[in-house]
Design an enzyme around this catalytic site. Sequence first.
Site, mmCIF file in Angstrom:
data_model
loop_
_atom_site.group_PDB
_atom_site.id
_atom_site.type_symbol
_atom_site.label_atom_id
_atom_site.label_comp_id
_atom_site.label_asym_id
_atom_site.label_seq_id
_atom_site.Cartn_x
_atom_site.Cartn_y
_atom_site.Cartn_z
ATOM 1 N N MET A 1 -12.314 3.793 -0.429
ATOM 2 C CA MET A 1 -12.888 3.963 1.039
ATOM 3 C C MET A 1 -13.768 5.392 0.821
ATOM 4 O O MET A 1 -13.550 6.195 1.489
ATOM 5 C CB MET A 1 -11.765 3.963 1.909
ATOM 6 C CG MET A 1 -11.235 2.727 2.249
ATOM 7 S SD MET A 1 -9.792 2.577 3.061
ATOM 8 C CE MET A 1 -8.727 2.710 1.728
ATOM 9 N N SER B 1 0.916 -1.121 0.004
ATOM 10 C CA SER B 1 -0.057 -0.091 -0.092
ATOM 11 C C SER B 1 0.884 1.221 -0.059
ATOM 12 O O SER B 1 1.748 1.510 0.896
ATOM 13 C CB SER B 1 -0.891 0.144 1.244
ATOM 14 O OG SER B 1 -1.346 1.349 1.526
ATOM 15 N N MET C 1 -11.085 -6.588 5.745
ATOM 16 C CA MET C 1 -10.192 -5.556 6.127
ATOM 17 C C MET C 1 -10.000 -6.183 7.642
ATOM 18 O O MET C 1 -10.858 -6.656 8.359
ATOM 19 C CB MET C 1 -11.233 -4.217 6.430
ATOM 20 C CG MET C 1 -11.296 -3.273 5.339
ATOM 21 S SD MET C 1 -9.895 -2.867 4.485
ATOM 22 C CE MET C 1 -8.828 -2.098 5.847
ATOM 23 N N MET D 1 -9.291 7.460 -0.148
ATOM 24 C CA MET D 1 -10.168 7.864 1.036
ATOM 25 C C MET D 1 -10.695 9.439 1.032
ATOM 26 O O MET D 1 -10.216 10.342 0.379
ATOM 27 C CB MET D 1 -9.447 7.943 2.441
ATOM 28 C CG MET D 1 -8.582 6.848 2.678
ATOM 29 S SD MET D 1 -7.890 6.624 4.201
ATOM 30 C CE MET D 1 -6.676 5.274 4.226
ATOM 31 N N ASP E 1 -4.899 3.392 -1.798
ATOM 32 C CA ASP E 1 -5.757 3.731 -0.804
ATOM 33 C C ASP E 1 -6.707 5.210 -1.193
ATOM 34 O O ASP E 1 -5.972 5.843 -0.870
ATOM 35 C CB ASP E 1 -5.311 3.707 0.766
ATOM 36 C CG ASP E 1 -5.164 2.286 0.889
ATOM 37 O OD1 ASP E 1 -5.994 1.232 0.605
ATOM 38 O OD2 ASP E 1 -3.937 1.822 1.618
ATOM 39 N N GLY F 1 -4.561 -4.692 6.298
ATOM 40 C CA GLY F 1 -4.522 -3.934 7.673
ATOM 41 C C GLY F 1 -3.592 -4.639 8.741
ATOM 42 O O GLY F 1 -4.265 -5.806 9.110
ATOM 43 N N GLY F 2 -2.431 -4.125 9.018
ATOM 44 C CA GLY F 2 -1.749 -4.771 10.146
ATOM 45 C C GLY F 2 -0.944 -6.048 9.776
ATOM 46 O O GLY F 2 -0.904 -6.892 10.633
ATOM 47 N N PHE G 1 -6.451 4.389 8.355
ATOM 48 C CA PHE G 1 -5.159 4.796 8.480
ATOM 49 C C PHE G 1 -4.237 3.410 8.268
ATOM 50 O O PHE G 1 -4.676 2.364 8.616
ATOM 51 C CB PHE G 1 -5.102 5.304 10.190
ATOM 52 C CG PHE G 1 -5.816 6.358 10.271
ATOM 53 C CD1 PHE G 1 -5.595 7.802 10.022
ATOM 54 C CD2 PHE G 1 -7.049 6.242 10.682
ATOM 55 C CE1 PHE G 1 -6.381 8.646 10.167
ATOM 56 C CE2 PHE G 1 -8.210 7.329 11.123
ATOM 57 C CZ PHE G 1 -7.491 8.545 10.762
ATOM 58 N N GLY G 2 -2.967 3.940 8.002
ATOM 59 C CA GLY G 2 -2.039 2.793 7.931
ATOM 60 C C GLY G 2 -1.539 2.461 9.533
ATOM 61 O O GLY G 2 -1.543 3.202 10.254
ATOM 62 N N GLY G 3 -0.547 1.559 9.591
ATOM 63 C CA GLY G 3 -0.084 1.220 10.801
ATOM 64 C C GLY G 3 -0.946 0.724 12.004
ATOM 65 O O GLY G 3 -0.391 1.197 13.188
HETATM 66 C C1 DX5 Z 1 -6.083 1.213 5.840
HETATM 67 C C2 DX5 Z 1 -5.859 0.934 4.395
HETATM 68 C C3 DX5 Z 1 -4.683 -0.133 4.281
HETATM 69 C C4 DX5 Z 1 -3.389 0.298 5.271
HETATM 70 C C5 DX5 Z 1 -2.596 -0.786 5.250
HETATM 71 O O1 DX5 Z 1 -7.398 1.848 5.518
HETATM 72 O O2 DX5 Z 1 -6.758 0.367 3.563
HETATM 73 O O3 DX5 Z 1 -4.415 -0.392 2.868
HETATM 74 O O4 DX5 Z 1 -2.589 1.459 4.501
HETATM 75 O O5 DX5 Z 1 -1.302 -0.361 6.033
HETATM 76 P P1 DX5 Z 1 -0.745 -1.247 7.045
HETATM 77 O O6 DX5 Z 1 -0.178 -2.283 6.469
HETATM 78 O O7 DX5 Z 1 0.302 -0.261 7.765
HETATM 79 O O8 DX5 Z 1 -1.823 -1.553 8.350
HETATM 80 ZN ZN ZN Z 2 -6.332 -0.591 1.317
#
Ligand code: DX5
Ligand code: ZN
Length: 223
Positions: free
Chosen positions: A78, A18, A147, A47, A45, A184-185, A153-155
């Site tokens: 999203m 991502s 999901m 948003m 991604d 995610g994660g 958010f990432g991380g």
């Molecule tokens: C979250 C995004 C993911 C995100 C994944 O809303 O859809 O694609 O960037 O990031 P990590 O791998 O850091 O959880």
């Molecule tokens: Zn994503």
Amino acid sequence: MSAFSPVYNAHQTLVAPSILSADFAKLGEELQRLEAAQADWIHVDVMDGMFVPNLTLGPPIIKALRKHSTLPFDVHLMIEQPDRYLADFRDAGADVITVHAEACPHLHRTLSEIRRLGCKAGVSLNPATPVSAIENVLDALDLVLVMSVNPGFGGQTFIPQSLNKLAQVKALIAERPIFLEVDGGVSPKNAAEVRAAGANVIVAGSAVFKAEDMPATIQALKG
Ligand code: DX5
Ligand code: ZN
């Protein structure tokens, strides 16, 4: 749409980094780095600050990036009312377009439109959304995105129940040629578990971009 529309292969695990965790000031170079590190798809991604509490990017940036990579663009919308923008994302270079079941009252129509535009049609389920949401649209689907965090958010930390959810979706899609993606994660630490649960496309943002050795991390995600 690019000339690199993905082909389903039941025996392959793909990694879709991502770019949410990339350096946005040099996205073109980041794509080249991912390609050199054997990434399979580029996960984008999108948003809107409405469906999720964050804003990212839209078709103009995807269009600019299309020139910097030959990998399939896996566009994760999203956003509310995604039907408004499907053609724009196709024109910008999306190969896979994934919408959220929660944002689509007429999900079958939306998925059919994505295919009509020449893209692979994906549907994503938030952690709280039951698998039954896709039961009646399996024939209109090329990809299911589970999901494993609440999107935005990432991380974030992987929600353990997602393993159960992946296994439920896997049982539902059975032998159909439908990609099962997890987002995610995910990191090399839990990649074997998500693969064992049935995921065959692994999205990873922070794990890939914070890695000291990007190629080794992508390889570890593939297993
Ligand atoms: C979250 C995004 C993911 C995100 C994944 O809303 O859809 O694609 O960037 O990031 P990590 O791998 O850091 O959880
Ligand atoms: Zn994503």
